[in-house]
Design a protein around this motif. Structure first.
Motif, PDB file in Angstrom:
ATOM      1  N   ALA A   1       0.828  -1.209   0.000  1.00 46.83           N
ATOM      2  CA  ALA A   1       0.000   0.000   0.000  1.00 46.83           C
ATOM      3  C   ALA A   1       0.862   1.258   0.000  1.00 46.83           C
ATOM      4  O   ALA A   1       0.473   2.276  -0.575  1.00 46.83           O
ATOM      5  N   TYR A   2       2.019   1.200   0.629  1.00 47.33           N
ATOM      6  CA  TYR A   2       2.940   2.343   0.669  1.00 47.33           C
ATOM      7  C   TYR A   2       3.511   2.624  -0.710  1.00 47.33           C
ATOM      8  O   TYR A   2       3.578   3.765  -1.155  1.00 47.33           O
ATOM      9  N   LEU A   3       3.921   1.563  -1.398  1.00 49.76           N
ATOM     10  CA  LEU A   3       4.577   1.720  -2.698  1.00 49.76           C
ATOM     11  C   LEU A   3       3.588   1.967  -3.833  1.00 49.76           C
ATOM     12  O   LEU A   3       3.874   2.717  -4.771  1.00 49.76           O
ATOM     13  N   HIS A   4       2.408   1.344  -3.761  1.00 51.44           N
ATOM     14  CA  HIS A   4       1.464   1.374  -4.879  1.00 51.44           C
ATOM     15  C   HIS A   4       0.190   2.151  -4.556  1.00 51.44           C
ATOM     16  O   HIS A   4      -0.871   1.860  -5.111  1.00 51.44           O
ATOM     17  N   TYR A   5       0.340   3.147  -3.693  1.00 48.25           N
ATOM     18  CA  TYR A   5      -0.809   3.950  -3.262  1.00 48.25           C
ATOM     19  C   TYR A   5      -1.547   4.595  -4.428  1.00 48.25           C
ATOM     20  O   TYR A   5      -2.752   4.872  -4.331  1.00 48.25           O
ATOM     21  N   PHE A   6      -0.847   4.839  -5.549  1.00 49.65           N
ATOM     22  CA  PHE A   6      -1.456   5.552  -6.662  1.00 49.65           C
ATOM     23  C   PHE A   6      -2.533   4.743  -7.372  1.00 49.65           C
ATOM     24  O   PHE A   6      -3.230   5.264  -8.242  1.00 49.65           O
ATOM     25  N   PHE A   7      -2.681   3.459  -7.017  1.00 50.77           N
ATOM     26  CA  PHE A   7      -3.861   2.723  -7.499  1.00 50.77           C
ATOM     27  C   PHE A   7      -4.607   2.005  -6.364  1.00 50.77           C
ATOM     28  O   PHE A   7      -5.814   1.818  -6.444  1.00 50.77           O
ATOM     29  N   THR A   8      -3.903   1.629  -5.283  1.00 54.02           N
ATOM     30  CA  THR A   8      -4.612   0.958  -4.183  1.00 54.02           C
ATOM     31  C   THR A   8      -5.596   1.894  -3.488  1.00 54.02           C
ATOM     32  O   THR A   8      -6.554   1.438  -2.854  1.00 54.02           O
ATOM     33  N   TYR A   9      -5.381   3.214  -3.610  1.00 61.90           N
ATOM     34  CA  TYR A   9      -6.264   4.176  -2.950  1.00 61.90           C
ATOM     35  C   TYR A   9      -7.709   4.054  -3.431  1.00 61.90           C
ATOM     36  O   TYR A   9      -8.649   4.445  -2.718  1.00 61.90           O
ATOM     37  N   ARG A  10      -7.928   3.505  -4.617  1.00 58.64           N
ATOM     38  CA  ARG A  10      -9.291   3.423  -5.156  1.00 58.64           C
ATOM     39  C   ARG A  10     -10.173   2.444  -4.384  1.00 58.64           C
ATOM     40  O   ARG A  10     -11.392   2.434  -4.567  1.00 58.64           O
ATOM     41  N   ALA A  11      -9.574   1.641  -3.506  1.00 52.64           N
ATOM     42  CA  ALA A  11     -10.380   0.779  -2.637  1.00 52.64           C
ATOM     43  C   ALA A  11     -11.250   1.611  -1.711  1.00 52.64           C
ATOM     44  O   ALA A  11     -12.234   1.120  -1.153  1.00 52.64           O
ATOM     45  N   GLN A  12     -10.909   2.896  -1.545  1.00 51.49           N
ATOM     46  CA  GLN A  12     -11.699   3.807  -0.708  1.00 51.49           C
ATOM     47  C   GLN A  12     -12.972   4.281  -1.415  1.00 51.49           C
ATOM     48  O   GLN A  12     -13.674   5.152  -0.916  1.00 51.49           O
ATOM     49  N   LEU A  13     -13.284   3.684  -2.549  1.00 53.10           N
ATOM     50  CA  LEU A  13     -14.562   3.937  -3.208  1.00 53.10           C
ATOM     51  C   LEU A  13     -15.707   3.773  -2.218  1.00 53.10           C
ATOM     52  O   LEU A  13     -16.674   4.553  -2.230  1.00 53.10           O
ATOM     53  N   ILE A  14     -15.621   2.784  -1.341  1.00 52.67           N
ATOM     54  CA  ILE A  14     -16.672   2.534  -0.359  1.00 52.67           C
ATOM     55  C   ILE A  14     -16.839   3.727   0.567  1.00 52.67           C
ATOM     56  O   ILE A  14     -17.964   4.070   0.963  1.00 52.67           O
ATOM     57  N   VAL A  15     -15.760   4.406   0.910  1.00 52.59           N
ATOM     58  CA  VAL A  15     -15.825   5.546   1.827  1.00 52.59           C
ATOM     59  C   VAL A  15     -16.589   6.697   1.194  1.00 52.59           C
ATOM     60  O   VAL A  15     -17.511   7.270   1.797  1.00 52.59           O
ATOM     61  N   PHE A  16     -16.233   7.072  -0.029  1.00 47.06           N
ATOM     62  CA  PHE A  16     -16.935   8.155  -0.721  1.00 47.06           C
ATOM     63  C   PHE A  16     -18.397   7.791  -0.996  1.00 47.06           C
ATOM     64  O   PHE A  16     -19.293   8.633  -0.876  1.00 47.06           O
ATOM     65  N   PHE A  17     -18.628   6.543  -1.370  1.00 45.02           N
ATOM     66  CA  PHE A  17     -19.986   6.081  -1.653  1.00 45.02           C
ATOM     67  C   PHE A  17     -20.865   6.223  -0.415  1.00 45.02           C
ATOM     68  O   PHE A  17     -21.981   6.772  -0.467  1.00 45.02           O
TER      69      PHE A  17
END
Length: 450
Positions: free
Chosen positions: A411-427
């Protein structure tokens, strides 16, 4: 025995049948002759050769960073499937890369001189080849991305339309806006990014259908949702390259909760918590078991050390060393810095930071969004607020952050795509802002007029 027969055994059978279908699809599509896809693989190699491995679609904006590296490896593996030793080749997942050379240069060279593969990538299933091999009969990587991106757009809109038909227009609109806020459009530019989104939308459509059909029979609906989560876990492991895997569980379950809430079918909080946790466990066990199956098969074909190497690689994704800068020469992060960096980098990637992401600014931006959301709900809420639904949704919102902390190195190295898992938070935030906040403004005005 009755519990095992009625609940556990059906899930085991679903796992086995889903895994078998995935493997059969991989074997079947791999029978496509290399010569049929060679030209489009060559054109793809030329495409990758002329581009950076991790380019930005918008100048230096972190959340628009493309991953040509992963797609190059995937096409590289796909091209080097050996029909003469098909099963062994699919297990090993070999590709060509010259030592010390970037993979896109090596892949280009392999297509020019027909090099033998020399690197094995057996940890993953690489199920995306099931999608790519048929497409590569007709087009190259650019065309494949366009086709899959178009499919994702159709599925996403279908979810919105399905929710509208269920008289949940606001929920559908919130879902579409949430997708835009986490830049799901980036999936059209990277095969690695798109597979979990394709699975998620398919699972959501299935969940909406089952909820409509079985919501008056909660026992049967619980069984169906368990089966859906089992299929989701298996297919996510099979197709995904460790990106945003949790969205195939969190988004369908939240939509299910909202539909049950709307139909006044939510039970007491304790029962619903148990329901939610068990659905998550079914997904997680299915996901992990599918990984274990691949590693066990690799051990059979490649020897017991293959399983050990896979486990070792997984441990690196959890506690592997990371640096505080962008090169290996920078200072090594402590365990605490790696942990906090995994969380804050992913939170910061939700916003259009360019060039440099300061931790303080990332925390302030994310905290500001949460504060504003809760402020709106607090100011405009009425008696219709459901704390039960909010607690259950909060549990789902924690899932991506648990993932970031467990796989902190990744998650530290690949944050630029793993961050999209937070779709649930915005939803969740968008829906609650409307349902328990802004929606009440119009209702209060109507009452005042009366």
């Amino acid at each position: 025995m009755k519990f095992l027969k009625e609940h556990i055994l059906p899930l085991i059978l679903i796992f086995i049948s889903t895994a078998a279908i995935c493997i059969l699809a991989l074997v079947t599509t791999s029978l496509i002759d290399k010569n049929v896809i060679r030209q489009n693989c060559k054109e793809s190699a030329e495409f990758f050769y002329e581009r950076e491995l991790f380019p930005y679609l918008l100048e230096d904006q972190f959340n628009t960073r493309q991953d040509n590296y992963a797609d190059t490896i995937l096409v590289n593996i796909m091209y080097h499937v050996d029909r003469e030793q098909l099963l062994t080749s699919l297990v090993k997942a070999p590709y060509y890369q010259k030592e010390g050379e970037n993979v896109h240069y090596s892949f280009y060279e392999a297509l020019q001189e027909d090099k033998e593969p020399n690197v094995e990538y057996f940890r993953y299933w690489h199920g995306a080849m099931v999608l790519l091999r048929p497409l590569f009969i007709f087009t190259d990587i650019e065309g494949a991305r366009l086709v899959l991106g178009s499919l994702l757009l159709v599925l996403t809109l279908l979810v919105g339309i399905s929710l509208h038909r269920k008289e949940e227009t606001a929920l559908g609109v919130c879902y579409l806006i949430a997708n835009l806020l986490i830049q799901s459009w980036m999936c059209m530019f990277c095969v690695e990014y798109i597979t979990t989104f394709l699975i998620m939308n398919s699972i959501v459509l299935w969940m909406i259908y089952c909820c409509g059909k079985y919501q008056n029979n909660r026992v049967l609906l619980n069984k169906k949702s368990g089966a859906i989560m089992c299929v989701a876990g298996v297919t996510t492991c099979f197709f995904d390259f460790l990106t945003t895997e949790t969205i195939t569980m969190t988004i369908p379950l939240f939509i299910l909760l909202v539909l049950l809430y709307r139909a006044n079918k939510l039970e007491e909080i304790k029962k619903e918590l148990i329901f939610l946790v068990t659905r998550g466990m079914i997904w997680g066990i299915s996901y992990g078991a599918m990984f274990s199956l691949k590693w066990a098969i690799a051990a059979v074909f490649l020897g017991g050390e293959a399983f050990g190497k896979a486990v070792e690689s997984a441990s690196v994704r959890m506690i592997g060393t990371v640096t505080l800068g962008n090169t290996n020469l920078d200072e090594v992060a402590t365990s605490w810095e790696r942990f906090m960096g995994a969380l804050i980098r992913n939170q910061g990637a939700l916003f259009p930071f360019r060039g440099e992401m300061k931790m303080g600014a990332a925390i302030a931006a994310f905290g500001g969004i949460l504060f504003l959301s809760f402020a709106i709900i607090y100011l405009f809420h009425s008696r219709n607020i459901s704390y039960q639904l909010m607690v259950l949704a909060a549990l789902l919102c924690l899932v991506p952050y648990v993932r970031y902390t467990v796989l902190a190195n990744h998650a530290y190295l690949h944050y630029f795509f793993t961050y999209r898992a937070q779709l649930i938070v915005f939803f969740v935030l968008l829906f609650f802002i409307w349902e328990f906040g802004l929606k009440n403004i119009g209702m209060k005005r109507t009452k005042n007029k009366r």
